[in-house]
Write a protein that holds these residues in place. Structure first.
Motif, PDB file in Angstrom:
ATOM      1  N   ARG A 110      10.587  18.497 -16.879  1.00 33.83           N
ATOM      2  CA  ARG A 110      10.312  18.895 -15.501  1.00 33.83           C
ATOM      3  C   ARG A 110      11.614  19.063 -14.739  1.00 33.83           C
ATOM      4  NH1 ARG A 110       6.377  14.733 -15.861  1.00 33.83           N
ATOM      5  NH2 ARG A 110       4.385  15.623 -16.434  1.00 33.83           N
ATOM      6  N   ALA A 157       3.395  21.554 -14.170  1.00 32.17           N
ATOM      7  CA  ALA A 157       4.833  21.862 -14.182  1.00 32.17           C
ATOM      8  C   ALA A 157       5.396  21.836 -15.603  1.00 32.17           C
ATOM      9  CB  ALA A 157       5.594  20.876 -13.308  1.00 32.17           C
ATOM     10  N   ARG A 201      -4.391  11.516  -3.415  1.00 33.06           N
ATOM     11  CA  ARG A 201      -2.969  11.831  -3.460  1.00 33.06           C
ATOM     12  C   ARG A 201      -2.398  11.634  -4.860  1.00 33.06           C
ATOM     13  NH1 ARG A 201      -1.287   9.063   2.340  1.00 33.06           N
ATOM     14  NH2 ARG A 201      -1.840  10.887   3.580  1.00 33.06           N
ATOM     15  N   VAL A 202      -2.852  10.585  -5.533  1.00 35.68           N
ATOM     16  CA  VAL A 202      -2.376  10.359  -6.900  1.00 35.68           C
ATOM     17  C   VAL A 202      -2.852  11.503  -7.797  1.00 35.68           C
ATOM     18  CG1 VAL A 202      -2.413   8.790  -8.871  1.00 35.68           C
ATOM     19  CG2 VAL A 202      -2.318   7.861  -6.569  1.00 35.68           C
ATOM     20  N   LEU A 236       8.541  15.700  -6.481  1.00 32.09           N
ATOM     21  CA  LEU A 236       7.236  16.040  -5.883  1.00 32.09           C
ATOM     22  C   LEU A 236       6.134  15.153  -6.466  1.00 32.09           C
ATOM     23  CD1 LEU A 236       7.147  19.951  -5.682  1.00 32.09           C
ATOM     24  CD2 LEU A 236       7.122  18.328  -3.785  1.00 32.09           C
ATOM     25  N   GLY A 237       6.220  14.919  -7.775  1.00 31.10           N
ATOM     26  CA  GLY A 237       5.218  14.084  -8.451  1.00 31.10           C
ATOM     27  C   GLY A 237       5.201  12.665  -7.919  1.00 31.10           C
ATOM     28  N   THR A 243       0.371  18.166 -10.002  1.00 29.47           N
ATOM     29  CA  THR A 243       1.705  18.765  -9.879  1.00 29.47           C
ATOM     30  C   THR A 243       2.488  18.577 -11.171  1.00 29.47           C
ATOM     31  OG1 THR A 243       1.692  18.144  -7.549  1.00 29.47           O
ATOM     32  CG2 THR A 243       3.815  18.770  -8.483  1.00 29.47           C
ATOM     33  N   LYS A 244       2.466  17.346 -11.703  1.00 27.52           N
ATOM     34  CA  LYS A 244       3.222  17.051 -12.911  1.00 27.52           C
ATOM     35  C   LYS A 244       2.666  17.810 -14.111  1.00 27.52           C
ATOM     36  CE  LYS A 244       3.832  12.513 -13.388  1.00 27.52           C
ATOM     37  NZ  LYS A 244       3.386  11.111 -13.233  1.00 27.52           N
ATOM     38  N   PHE A 245       1.332  17.880 -14.197  1.00 29.34           N
ATOM     39  CA  PHE A 245       0.665  18.481 -15.360  1.00 29.34           C
ATOM     40  C   PHE A 245       0.972  19.969 -15.466  1.00 29.34           C
ATOM     41  CE2 PHE A 245      -3.383  19.930 -17.522  1.00 29.34           C
ATOM     42  CZ  PHE A 245      -3.124  19.323 -18.733  1.00 29.34           C
ATOM     43  N   VAL A 301      -0.504   5.123  -0.515  1.00 29.26           N
ATOM     44  CA  VAL A 301      -1.081   5.671  -1.734  1.00 29.26           C
ATOM     45  C   VAL A 301      -2.601   5.746  -1.605  1.00 29.26           C
ATOM     46  CG1 VAL A 301      -1.348   5.339  -4.211  1.00 29.26           C
ATOM     47  CG2 VAL A 301       0.786   4.693  -3.109  1.00 29.26           C
ATOM     48  N   ARG A 315       0.818  -1.211   0.000  1.00 25.73           N
ATOM     49  CA  ARG A 315       0.000   0.000   0.000  1.00 25.73           C
ATOM     50  C   ARG A 315       0.852   1.261   0.000  1.00 25.73           C
ATOM     51  NH1 ARG A 315      -4.951   0.123   3.462  1.00 25.73           N
ATOM     52  NH2 ARG A 315      -6.269  -0.430   1.703  1.00 25.73           N
ATOM     53  N   ALA A 316       2.089   1.157   0.407  1.00 18.93           N
ATOM     54  CA  ALA A 316       3.011   2.298   0.354  1.00 18.93           C
ATOM     55  C   ALA A 316       4.295   1.838  -0.330  1.00 18.93           C
ATOM     56  CB  ALA A 316       3.296   2.827   1.749  1.00 18.93           C
ATOM     57  N   PRO A 317       4.225   1.586  -1.635  1.00 20.21           N
ATOM     58  CA  PRO A 317       5.359   0.981  -2.347  1.00 20.21           C
ATOM     59  C   PRO A 317       6.677   1.737  -2.174  1.00 20.21           C
ATOM     60  CG  PRO A 317       3.431   1.078  -3.747  1.00 20.21           C
ATOM     61  CD  PRO A 317       3.092   1.844  -2.513  1.00 20.21           C
ATOM     62  N   ARG A 322      -3.405  14.582  -6.859  1.00 20.19           N
ATOM     63  CA  ARG A 322      -2.586  15.743  -6.520  1.00 20.19           C
ATOM     64  C   ARG A 322      -1.214  15.644  -7.192  1.00 20.19           C
ATOM     65  NH1 ARG A 322       0.178  17.624  -1.463  1.00 20.19           N
ATOM     66  NH2 ARG A 322       0.480  19.837  -1.885  1.00 20.19           N
ATOM     67  N   ALA A 323      -0.635  14.454  -7.162  1.00 19.60           N
ATOM     68  CA  ALA A 323       0.671  14.251  -7.794  1.00 19.60           C
ATOM     69  C   ALA A 323       0.581  14.500  -9.297  1.00 19.60           C
ATOM     70  CB  ALA A 323       1.176  12.842  -7.517  1.00 19.60           C
ATOM     71  N   THR A 340      10.220  19.055  -9.201  1.00 17.41           N
ATOM     72  CA  THR A 340       8.851  18.633  -9.555  1.00 17.41           C
ATOM     73  C   THR A 340       8.795  17.139  -9.842  1.00 17.41           C
ATOM     74  OG1 THR A 340       9.303  20.162 -11.373  1.00 17.41           O
ATOM     75  CG2 THR A 340       7.103  20.173 -10.447  1.00 17.41           C
ATOM     76  N   ARG A 398       4.136  13.013  -3.671  1.00 13.27           N
ATOM     77  CA  ARG A 398       2.742  13.340  -3.357  1.00 13.27           C
ATOM     78  C   ARG A 398       1.797  12.157  -3.539  1.00 13.27           C
ATOM     79  NH1 ARG A 398       2.635  19.667  -5.475  1.00 13.27           N
ATOM     80  NH2 ARG A 398       3.590  20.472  -3.578  1.00 13.27           N
ATOM     81  N   THR A 399       2.191  11.146  -4.322  1.00 15.57           N
ATOM     82  CA  THR A 399       1.331   9.959  -4.441  1.00 15.57           C
ATOM     83  C   THR A 399       1.193   9.255  -3.095  1.00 15.57           C
ATOM     84  OG1 THR A 399       3.206   8.538  -4.999  1.00 15.57           O
ATOM     85  CG2 THR A 399       2.006   9.505  -6.843  1.00 15.57           C
ATOM     86  N   HIS A 400       2.186   9.456  -2.226  1.00 16.13           N
ATOM     87  CA  HIS A 400       2.183   8.788  -0.920  1.00 16.13           C
ATOM     88  C   HIS A 400       1.881   9.758   0.218  1.00 16.13           C
ATOM     89  CE1 HIS A 400       3.967   5.526  -3.097  1.00 16.13           C
ATOM     90  NE2 HIS A 400       4.193   4.817  -2.022  1.00 16.13           N
ATOM     91  N   VAL A 406       3.285   3.849  -7.908  1.00 18.41           N
ATOM     92  CA  VAL A 406       1.882   3.394  -7.890  1.00 18.41           C
ATOM     93  C   VAL A 406       1.774   2.133  -8.752  1.00 18.41           C
ATOM     94  CG1 VAL A 406      -0.528   4.077  -8.250  1.00 18.41           C
ATOM     95  CG2 VAL A 406       1.184   5.815  -7.719  1.00 18.41           C
TER      96      VAL A 406
END
Lengths: 296, 238
Positions: free
Chosen positions: A88, B18, B7-8, A95-96, B14-16, B3, A69-71, B10-11, A92, A99-101, B87
Motif C-alpha cells: 500500500r 488499495a 468507521r472500521v 487513510l486506513g 480502503t485497505k482492501f 472508533v 474510545r479514541a485510541p 470503511r477503513a 492509503t 478512517r477507523t476514527h 483499534v
C-alpha cells in the motif's frame, strides 16, 4: 501520562520485563534508555495493549489503553519493527488508520507534509528507504494529534536532516504539554533531547532520574586544582591522606579529599587558588557505570 | 473522533481495495469461471444444470486465499501492530474484514456467475434448472472466502494458513472417505465444507445434502472458523 506498575512479561522461561514501575509525566521528554534486550520495546508494546502483561498493569491517561474510545487521540506510537504493508502507498496506509476514527482525509495530508514525505505519498511503502519508512511511522503516530507520544528508537535509519527533525519534533511535542516517551540504546541521543530518564537493564528499573542527578550520582572523586603554590598545597593534602599528582606546573589532580576540604586547607595556609574544580562524569560514563552493574 | 464499527468497516474497505492483489485475484476468478463455462459448454457430451458453474469449484480456492491474506498479510508485514493500536479492541477489525470481504465478493461473484450462465446459454442453448443454481454458485465461494478469513486469523501465517485451508477443502473429504469403515466415510463427507459448498449449486443426489441443510452446514463451518480466529486474534500477542 503513562503509569507503569509492577509490570512483568515472561516468554516461556525468559523474563523480558521484570517488575517495572515508573511514571511518564506530560510536558517533558522522557528518555527510555537501556542496552538492547533490556525490555524497552516489550514495555512499550504492553503500554499500548499489543502485548498482554504476565503481571502488573500499564495505564495511559488513567486507563488501560484498550479501554479508550479514541485510541489514536490518546497515544501515537512508533514501534521499532516496521508496521506497514509493503503493497500500500503511504497515503492509503494512513487513510486506513485515520478512517477507523472518522478523522478527515485532510489530516492524512497534514501529517504527510509534517513528516516530509508528501512528495512520495502515493508510492508503495515497500519501495521506501529505512528513513522514509521511519518518517511514515512517525506520521502515523501523529495522526490522531495524541496526548501521549511513544517513539521506539525514532532516529534509527534517519539521515542527519531526519535526526535533527526528530529531535526538534520531540522537543515541540513536549513543549505543547504532551507526554513524550522516547526510547534509545544511545545515551548520546538522549543527552540532547531528554529532560528525564528512565533507565532499564535486564527488564528491571535502574534509574528514574533527571540527566543532572544521574551525572551527580556517579562520583569520580577527582578534583582539579590550579595554584601558584602547588608544591606546598600538595604536601599539606598528602598529609591529610589525599593522593596527589601534578600533570603540569601549577596544576594538581587530587583524589581522596573533597573540593571543600581542599579549599579550607588552602585558606588555612593562606595559599592562592586559581581554580578548584570537582570533575564530573559525562552522561555517557554515568550510563555505562549504571548498566555495568547489571551486566555483572 | 472515536472508533465506531462503520468507521472500521470503511477503513478496512480502503485497505482492501488499495491492494493490487485484490484486483488480480478477482480478475483471475472472473476469467477462470467464465472461461471454464465457455469451454464446458463447447465440449461437454452430456452437460447438466450445474455444468456452467464448474469453475466455481476452482475459484473458491482463490477466494479462500483472498480471505486468508486479508489477515495474514497484516501479521506478515507487521501492519497488524499499527492496526491494533488504532483499534485495540481488535475484534471489530475481524468482523469488519468479514463485512468487507462479503460485501466485495458477493456482488462480484453474482456478476461472474451470471456471466458464466449467459456464456453457457449463448454457446450451448438453454439448460433447464441452470438459473436455479445461480444464487448458490455466487454465495458458496463467498462463504469459503469467509472460512479462509477465519483460518487466516487462527493460523496468522500465510503459507501455513493456505496449507491448512487446502487440507480442509481438498484433502479432508478424500481422507474421510478412505479412512472410515463401511459407508461412514460417505455419510460424513457431505458435511465437509467443500461438499456442502458444492451442494449449493449442483443437482442434489444421495451423496449430497439438500441446498437448505448444506447452507446451514457451511455457515456453521464459517462460524466455527471465525470464532476460532477471533479467539487467537484476541489472545495472542502480535
Amino acid at each position: 501520562m503513562i503509569e507503569v506498575a509492577d509490570l512483568v512479561k515472561k516468554y516461556g522461561s525468559t523474563t523480558a520485563v521484570d517488575g517495572l514501575s515508573f511514571t511518564v509525566k506530560p510536558g517533558r521528554v522522557t528518555g527510555f534508555l537501556g542496552p538492547n534486550g533490556a525490555g524497552k520495546s516489550t514495555t512499550m508494546r504492553m503500554v499500548v495493549g499489543l502485548d498482554r502483561p504476565t503481571a502488573g498493569r500499564a495505564l495511559v491517561n488513567g486507563r488501560p489503553f484498550r479501554e479508550h474510545r479514541a485510541p489514536l487521540g490518546v497515544a501515537g506510537v512508533l514501534l521499532e519493527a516496521r508496521s506497514v504493508h509493503r503493497g500500500r502507498s503511504a497515503r492509503t496506509h494512513l487513510l486506513g488508520l485515520a478512517r477507523t476514527h472518522g478523522l478527515p482525509d485532510g489530516r492524512v495530508g497534514e501529517v504527510l507534509e509534517q513528516a516530509g514525505i508528501a512528495s512520495v505519498a502515493r508510492r508503495r511503502a515497500g519501495a521506501f528507504s529505512l528513513g522514509m519508512g521511519q518518517r511514515l511511522g512517525i506520521a502515523a503516530a501523529l495522526l490522531g494529534d495524541p496526548a501521549v507520544v511513544i517513539l521506539d528508537e525514532p532516529v534509527n535509519g534517519l539521515d542527519p536532516d531526519g535526526v535533527l527533525w526528530v529531535r526538534t519534533l520531540i522537543r515541540e511535542l513536549a513543549a505543547d504539554g504532551r507526554t513524550v516517551l522516547v526510547s534509545s540504546h544511545l545515551m548520546s541521543e538522549m543527552a540532547v533531547t531528554a529532560d528525564h530518564l528512565v533507565i532499564v537493564g535486564g527488564g528491571r528499573l535502574l534509574a528514574d532520574t533527571t540527566v543532572d542527578d544521574l551525572i551527580a550520582r556517579v562520583e569520580l572523586g577527582e578534583v582539579t586544582v590550579r595554584t601558584p603554590d602547588a608544591e606546598r598545597l600538595g604536601r599539606r593534602l598528602v598529609a591529610l591522606g589525599a593522593r596527589v599528582t601534578s600533570p603540569a606546573e601549577g596544576l594538581l589532580t587530587v583524589t581522596g579529599v573533597r573540593a571543600e576540604e581542599i579549599g579550607a586547607t588552602a585558606a588555612g595556609e593562606n595559599l592562592v587558588l586559581h581554580e578548584l574544580t570537582p570533575r564530573r562524569a559525562s552522561l555517557e560514563q554515568a550510563y555505562m557505570e549504571l548498566t555495568k552493574e547489571v551486566a555483572a | 473522533m472515536r472508533v465506531t464499527f462503520p468507521r472500521v468497516v470503511r477503513a478496512e474497505w480502503t485497505k482492501f481495495v488499495a491492494l493490487r492483489s485484490t484486483w488480480i485475484l478477482f480478475a483471475l476468478v472472473a476469467v477462470a469461471t467464465v472461461g471454464l463455462s465457455y469451454a464446458i459448454a463447447d465440449n461437454a457430451e452430456t452437460p447438466t444444470s450445474s455444468s456452467a458453474y464448474l469453475g466455481v469449484d476452482v475459484v473458491s480456492l482463490l477466494l479462500g486465499v483472498v480471505g486468508i491474506v486479508m489477515v495474514t498479510g497484516e501479521y506478515g508485514s507487521g501492519l497488524v501492530r499499527a492496526t491494533f493500536t488504532a483499534v485495540p479492541a481488535r475484534l471489530p477489525l475481524l468482523w469488519a474484514k468479514a463485512v468487507v470481504l462479503a460485501g466485495f465478493a458477493l456482488p462480484v461473484m453474482a456478476a461472474v456467475v451470471l456471466l458464466a450462465a449467459l456464456t453457457f446459454r449463448l454457446v450451448r442453448g438453454p439448460m433447464p434448472g441452470m438459473m436455479g443454481h445461480a444464487a448458490g454458485a455466487a454465495v458458496a465461494p463467498v462463504l469459503l472466502a469467509l472460512l479462509g478469513l477465519g483460518i487466516g486469523a487462527l493460523v496468522r501465517h500465510t503459507a501455513a494458513a493456505i496449507t491448512g485451508f487446502i487440507l480442509v477443502i481438498l484433502v479432508a473429504p478424500t481422507l474421510l472417505g478412505a479412512a472410515l469403515p463401511d459407508d461412514w466415510g460417505d455419510r460424513m463427507v457431505k458435511y465437509t465444507p467443500v461438499s456442502a459448498a458444492q451442494a449449493l449449486y449442483t443437482e442434489s443426489d444421495s451423496s449430497m445434502l439438500h441446498t437448505g441443510p448444506a447452507a446451514w452446514v457451511l455457515a456453521g463451518w464459517v462460524a466455527v472458523a471465525l470464532a476460532a480466529g477471533a479467539t487467537t486474534v484476541l489472545r495472542r500477542d502480535p
